[in-house]
Enzyme design. Structure first.
Site, PDB file in Angstrom:
ATOM      1  N   LEU A   1      40.345  40.782  26.338  1.00  0.00           N
ATOM      2  CA  LEU A   1      41.020  39.767  25.518  1.00  0.00           C
ATOM      3  C   LEU A   1      40.018  38.738  25.007  1.00  0.00           C
ATOM      4  CD1 LEU A   1      44.230  39.054  27.649  1.00  0.00           C
ATOM      5  CD2 LEU A   1      43.986  40.575  25.681  1.00  0.00           C
TER       6      LEU A   1
ATOM      7  N   GLY B   1      49.053  50.823  42.276  1.00  0.00           N
ATOM      8  CA  GLY B   1      47.619  50.600  42.077  1.00  0.00           C
ATOM      9  C   GLY B   1      47.317  49.303  41.336  1.00  0.00           C
TER      10      GLY B   1
ATOM     11  N   ASP C   1      40.226  35.490  42.810  1.00  0.00           N
ATOM     12  CA  ASP C   1      39.650  36.040  41.585  1.00  0.00           C
ATOM     13  C   ASP C   1      40.148  35.262  40.365  1.00  0.00           C
ATOM     14  OD1 ASP C   1      38.093  38.194  40.382  1.00  0.00           O
ATOM     15  OD2 ASP C   1      40.030  38.738  39.458  1.00  0.00           O
TER      16      ASP C   1
ATOM     17  N   LYS D   1      38.056  32.800  37.383  1.00  0.00           N
ATOM     18  CA  LYS D   1      38.175  32.812  35.920  1.00  0.00           C
ATOM     19  C   LYS D   1      38.403  31.402  35.389  1.00  0.00           C
ATOM     20  CE  LYS D   1      39.898  37.498  36.189  1.00  0.00           C
ATOM     21  NZ  LYS D   1      41.098  38.331  36.186  1.00  0.00           N
TER      22      LYS D   1
END
Ligand code: ASP
Ligand code: MG
Length: 844
Positions: free
Chosen positions: A640, A691, A705, A709
């Site tokens: 993106l 998954g 995580d 960002k």
């Protein structure tokens, strides 16, 4: 009848007989050492001569047999030093000649030729023995020793022509060329030589085979014309005899646009002007002795470079500018380079405006026969820079320190500075003159590749720009300059780290799109390296992208990513990009070093930009110092356009008020499902099975995580943030953190399902809902559970979509929203690919 020579314009009526006897058409054929390197080669040479001699007169000039001059030089030098191994070298010289003769001749003639050769060789042994006994070797004796090479080869070639029934005789150039008594590098007396040549070759039958390289001083003693001087011999003969053409037979197809051993895409040049040939050969092109151009040019005789190993090839034609040459559109004709030069810099305030300094400098160097390869002086007159041969550097320094001793004592001139291990590159072309932009293009290419230019010189004839650079950069410079001026298609060399999902997708995308990029963008993406912690593949010409897995071999000497990076740096290829598809902290730590080595970096690995503040700062600093680029769009929201959008807003003067968003696919999925009425623990289990989560879902639920960002976005906005400055709320209850296994955790998680259901219900009563989202406002970054209006864009997310909402001065009433999948091999690889192309278009 009087004749006027075409180029020389000199009267030579006396020799009209000669012109009549040869019918006006005659060529000089000169054969170099490799063309005579073995009996087989000599047979080929005889074929070439036999094939031409019926059509026109030929005068043949030969060098010594391959390696012989070097061996003679070595033998004499050793003998002078009292080193008995000089005899072994002499034996080798005997061996070379006798082996050739034994293969070329048989019967009675073999006996005759062997006897003649042995007699010459025995003279040679005696002379070297004399040097050994006296331990004395003047340039004069050295010339005698060296002369044996050409004397032997001329004798062998002419005898062999006779054997092949081509009438021939060998001719010692001492009868033809007159020089001064500078034995190692004699100066030719053109007039005297011309007279002698015309007299001796006024008429002749058969093919004269003339010894190249050697000549005679006025007293008849042997002199030499300098290494590689046989070309010069050929040109002097051609000019004096008014030959129609002078053919230099060598072991390459002609002049190349650059040395093909260094530049793989170098191409043959069908035409080169005299002046270009002179510039190129002075600057290191080995095909032709630089002095050989002048006599031919003066007489207007074309010189041809031909390959005796490939006589069918057209070769290179050297003459005054031809129509073909004039119609050439490229400004640059060719490149050449000299490696291992030394730069001598003399500077000082006392040099400014003082006449005579340059004259003293150059005349004293000339007196001591120090050859100056390059000169540069800027208009401030504060310094003069010279390039010379390393072997003469110490001598030159001593001489200059002696000559300028007073100036140095009074500090008008600073101590001399010597820089070693440099290379000089010359960019040559008649068409460069009056063609703006050539030097701009040249320096831009070098700059982008991080090649530092130490000194520059360009004469006002504008046909040669010479640069001095670090020797380590020679090949890189030649390749990038060559590519920039000669090729429409530019190469970009990629070295990939990591061979996981992203790397696999990236290779697939590159290999699917490579041909289009070549056709439409003139860009050739060459994947030169791939590596993971255990295996590596390297190939400067490109790894086969269909079979890259097979190309990976276990590492032996170069362990770890450091070993790989070391190899990449040592290759020093131009237009290089390092592509990090790992998630490794140690790879991220290598970015500053790579950038400082002028290797651009594209990374999908967050651990650089979201690393410690010192690492982040050193990457930024390296980026500022380097001409290489660093791009990391995929660090936030995968493919993106988030980083780019943010930078566009910033760079165009918009003010960012806040950035909100969901930058975790897993957390997005969980809350999107929760809002539809699912149970928290159920959704986590489903997400894991599909998954969407890390193997341990707590790694997602912790928000770590996601926080990284936002850390990157915060730093991008200019805030000094460490990871610990980002307030990050973990969704993993305190008591489930520690040692608990995944199955147990998933079982226990249902204990908090009720809490989430309540929260959603409570929020709903106020027209709100909940989400796990991040926000950065006024330098404060927070990640966690938030209540938002049901109408907010984040509340409308589906599946595992990511979203970033930019509220800015320009995008105030309706914020700017970027939304889409924020993870996955294909979209991440696509983002990496786009970053690679961005850097490529900057580089080329
Ligand atoms: N044989 C001499 C040399 O090796 C001259 C020549 O080859 O042109 O330098
Ligand atoms: Mg992105």
């Amino acid at each position: 009848m009087n004749y006027i020579l075409a180029g020389g314009g000199r009267l030579f009526g006396l020799f009209s007989h000669f012109n009549e006897s040869i019918g006006g058409s005659m060529k000089i054929y000169k054969f170099g050492g490799t063309s005579l390197g073995s009996a087989v080669r000599i047979k080929k040479v005889a074929d070439i001569i036999a094939g031409a001699v019926n059509d026109e007169k030929l005068v043949v000039v030969v060098s010594a047999i391959h390696r012989v001059t070097d061996l003679l030089l070595e033998a004499a030098t050793k003998a002078c030093g009292g080193d008995g191994s000089c005899r072994t070298i002499l034996d080798e010289i005997d061996q070379i000649h006798i082996a050739v003769v034994e293969e070329l001749f048989s019967g009675v003639r073999l006996g005759d030729v062997i006897a003649a050769i042995r007699s010459d060789l025995s003279d040679l042994h005696n002379i070297v023995q004399g040097v050994f006994l006296l331990r004395e070797l003047s340039e004069k004796s050295m010339a005698v020793v060296l002369s044996f090479g050409e004397r032997l080869s001329a004798r062998i070639v002419s005898c062999y022509l006779e054997e092949r029934l081509v009438a021939s005789f060998s001719l010692d150039a001492r009868e033809l060329i007159v020089t001064d008594a500078n034995y190692a590098d004699a100066l030719v007396d053109t007039l005297a030589s011309e007279l002698q040549i015309k007299k001796r070759l006024a008429s002749f039958d058969g093919v004269p085979v003339v010894t190249g390289f050697i000549a005679a001083a006025p007293d008849g003693t042997i002199t030499t014309l300098g290494r590689g001087g046989s070309d010069y011999t050929a040109s002097i003969l051609g000019a004096a005899l008014s030959a129609s053409e002078i053919w230099i037979w060598t072991d390459v197809d002609g002049f190349f646009s650059a040395d093909p051993k260094r530049v793989r895409d170098a191409r043959i040049l069908p035409y080169v002007s005299y002046s270009e040939a002179m510039e190129l050969s002075h600057a290191g092109a080995r095909v032709l002795h630089p002095l050989a151009v002048q006599p031919a040019m003066k007489a207007g005789i074309p010189l041809l470079i031909k390959n005796s190993f490939n006589p069918e090839a057209a070769g290179t034609r050297i003459e005054h500018s031809t129509p073909l040459e004039r119609s050439r559109t490229l400004p640059v004709t060719g490149l050449s380079s000299i490696n291992n030069i030394v730069l001598l810099n003399m500077s000082g305030s006392g040099m400014v405006g003082v006449p005579g300094i340059a004259s003293r400098l150059f005349s004293c160097l000339a007196r001591h026969r120090i050859n100056i390869i390059f000169i540069s002086q800027a208009s401030s007159e504060q310094s003069i820079t010279l390039a010379i041969n390393p072997s003469q550097a110490a001598k030159a320094k001593n001489i200059l320190e002696e000559i300028f001793v007073r100036e140095m004592e009074f500090r008008q001139i600073d101590p001399l500075v010597i820089r070693r291990n440099l290379a000089m590159v010359a960019v040559v072309g008649n068409n460069m003159s009056g063609h703006p932009g050539v030097s701009a293009q040249l320096f831009e290419t070098l700059g982008k590749n991080g090649i530092n230019v130490i000194a520059v010189a360009q004469g006002a004839n504008e046909m040669n720009i010479s640069l001095v650079i670090d020797g380590h950069d020679e090949n890189k410079a030649l390749n990038c300059i060559h590519e920039s001026f000669f090729l429409s298609q530019r190469k970009v060399h990629l070295f990939i780290a990591g061979t996981g999902t992203i790397a696999k997708s990236l290779i697939g995308q590159i290999s699917a799109h490579r041909i289009n990029l070549q056709k439409d963008n003139d860009l050739d993406l060459v994947v030169c390296g791939m590596a993971n912690t255990g295996k590596m593949a390297l190939n400067d010409n490109g790894i086969d992208l269909q079979h890259w897995q097979e190309a990976l071999v276990p590492r032996v000497d170069h362990h770890g990513i450091e070993g790989y990076i070391e190899l990449i740096r040592a290759r020093n290829l131009h237009n290089t990009i390092f592509v990090d598809c790992t998630a490794s902290a140690s790879v991220a730590e290598s970015y500053p070093g790579l950038l400082l080595a002028n290797i651009s970096v594209v990374t999908a690995n967050k651990l650089g930009m979201a690393g410690t503040w010192p690492l982040y700062r050193s990457i930024r600093e390296a980026q500022r110092k380097s001409n290489a680029r660093f791009l990391y769009e995929t660090n936030v929201g995968a493919g993106l356009p988030i980083i780019n959008t943010l930078n566009d807003l910033k760079n165009s003067g918009d003010k960012i008020i806040s950035i909100e968003g969901v930058l975790s696919g897993t957390l997005s999925f969980i809350f999107n499902e929760l809002r539809k009425g699912g149970r928290f623990s159920e959704i986590v289990r489903r997400a894991r099975e599909a998954g969407y989560t890390e193997p341990d879902p707590r790694d997602d639920l912790s928000g770590a995580d996601f926080a990284r960002k936002f850390l990157i976005l915060g730093r991008e906005l200019g805030f000094t943030l460490e990871y610990s400055d980002v307030a990050c709320e973990s969704l993993v209850p305190e008591e489930y953190r520690g040692e608990m296994g995944v199955p147990e955790f998933l079982d226990r998680l249902s204990t908090i399902d009720g809490w989430y259901a309540d929260e959603i219900e409570k929020a709903g009563k106020e027209g709100m809902t909940i989400a796990y989202a991040g926000e950065i406002r006024e330098g404060v970054a927070t990640i966690g559970l938030k209540r938002l209006p049901v109408a907010s864009p984040i509340a409308g997310l589906n599946g595992s979509e990511n979203m970033v909402v930019f509220t800015t001065e320009r995008y105030l009433a309706t914020p700017l929203v970027v939304r889409g999948p924020g993870a996955g091999g294909e979209v991440t690889a696509g983002g990496v690919f786009a970053d690679i192309l961005r850097i490529a278009s900057y580089l080329i």
